[in-house]
Design a protein around this motif. Structure first.
Motif, PDB file in Angstrom:
ATOM      1  N   PRO A  80       1.446  -5.027   0.633  1.00  0.00           N
ATOM      2  CA  PRO A  80       2.447  -4.475  -0.224  1.00  0.00           C
ATOM      3  C   PRO A  80       3.356  -5.444  -0.965  1.00  0.00           C
ATOM      4  O   PRO A  80       3.595  -5.126  -2.055  1.00  0.00           O
TER       5      PRO A  80
ATOM      6  N   ARG B  35       0.435   4.316 -11.459  1.00  0.00           N
ATOM      7  CA  ARG B  35       0.927   3.651 -10.065  1.00  0.00           C
ATOM      8  C   ARG B  35       1.020   4.924  -9.297  1.00  0.00           C
ATOM      9  O   ARG B  35       1.666   5.992  -9.407  1.00  0.00           O
ATOM     10  N   ARG B  36       0.303   4.864  -8.120  1.00  0.00           N
ATOM     11  CA  ARG B  36       0.346   5.851  -7.048  1.00  0.00           C
ATOM     12  C   ARG B  36       1.888   5.926  -6.393  1.00  0.00           C
ATOM     13  O   ARG B  36       2.336   7.167  -6.053  1.00  0.00           O
ATOM     14  N   SER B  37       2.438   4.932  -6.229  1.00  0.00           N
ATOM     15  CA  SER B  37       3.716   5.055  -5.759  1.00  0.00           C
ATOM     16  C   SER B  37       4.744   5.691  -6.898  1.00  0.00           C
ATOM     17  O   SER B  37       5.684   6.291  -5.959  1.00  0.00           O
ATOM     18  N   ARG B  38       4.559   6.081  -7.903  1.00  0.00           N
ATOM     19  CA  ARG B  38       5.368   6.970  -8.724  1.00  0.00           C
ATOM     20  C   ARG B  38       4.681   8.074  -9.143  1.00  0.00           C
ATOM     21  O   ARG B  38       5.409   8.786  -9.853  1.00  0.00           O
TER      22      ARG B  38
ATOM     23  N   ASP C  13      -0.773   1.560  -4.933  1.00  0.00           N
ATOM     24  CA  ASP C  13       0.351   0.656  -4.325  1.00  0.00           C
ATOM     25  C   ASP C  13       0.949   1.409  -3.325  1.00  0.00           C
ATOM     26  O   ASP C  13       2.236   1.450  -3.382  1.00  0.00           O
ATOM     27  N   THR C  14       0.581   1.903  -2.317  1.00  0.00           N
ATOM     28  CA  THR C  14       0.768   2.814  -1.327  1.00  0.00           C
ATOM     29  C   THR C  14       0.367   2.095   0.163  1.00  0.00           C
ATOM     30  O   THR C  14      -0.526   1.543  -0.016  1.00  0.00           O
TER      31      THR C  14
END
Length: 213
Positions: A6, A25-28, A42-43
């Protein structure tokens, strides 16, 4: 593209941006569209889902002298893998993958992209590699039982009273597996909380789990 650690998520995002590539971005909760070049995973805890979405995978840590990471999870998603020359962490396995045509060794990132493009443009070829991946994963089944039997032969003569089936207990979103002879049947998630017990949390090094003592 799924960075292993991470702490590299933002750095990888910056590298993608510097190359002029459109990315989500996966995190968003960003969803790729026809203009997206890279979907950045990015998770944590979703690698299996990423493999399930892919047609093939490149196994990181093999183009540089890191030693490579475990390719079995990617192969279990029924698609082949590409990997570089640095596979000393599991040399025999990677060699067997190459020999069984469940994947292919490449010498550079450029070659990886060329081979990936070839597979993706040739459906029968990709399907052949997919079938080989399934066959290879099937050949690896049973390793846990083999290991357990080998350990049992060493452990049982010394401590027969400590051999017991593992107990599984769930507390909300937490699942705990333990030897009930050592922890008893009234265990709770608090027993595994360093803040509630005089224990020390031990990181496994992968960022995906921990043990305590």
């Amino acid at each position: 593209l799924v960075p292993r650690h991470p702490e590299r998520f933002d750095d990888v995002a910056q590298q993608i941006e510097k190359r002029g590539l459109n990315f989500a971005r996966r995190s968003r909760n960003e969803v790729p569209d026809a203009e997206t070049h890279v979907w950045l995973g990015d998770t944590m805890g979703e690698l299996g889902a990423w493999y399930a979405q892919a047609s093939l995978s490149f196994i990181g840590g093999t183009l540089v002298p890191v030693g490579g990471h475990n390719p079995l999870e990617a192969l279990a998603a029924e698609h082949p893998v590409l990997f570089g020359p640095h596979t000393q962490n599991a040399a025999a396995m990677f060699e067997a993958i190459a020999q069984g045509e469940a994947g292919q060794r490449i010498g550079s990132g450029k070659e990886a992209m060329e081979i990936a493009a070839e597979w993706l443009s040739d459906a029968p070829l990709l399907q052949r590699y997919r079938a080989a991946a399934q066959t290879f994963v099937a050949s690896q089944h049973g390793s846990s039982d083999i290991t357990l039997q080998a350990l049992k032969a060493l452990w049982q003569p010394l401590h027969p009273e400590q051999l017991h089936p593992v107990a599984e207990r769930s507390f909300g979103a937490t699942t705990i597996w333990h030897n009930p002879l050592l922890l008893g049947t009234e265990s709770s998630d608090a027993m595994f909380d360093p803040a509630a017990q005089s224990t020390t949390s031990l990181a496994t090094g992968s960022g995906r789990g921990e043990a305590q003592r």
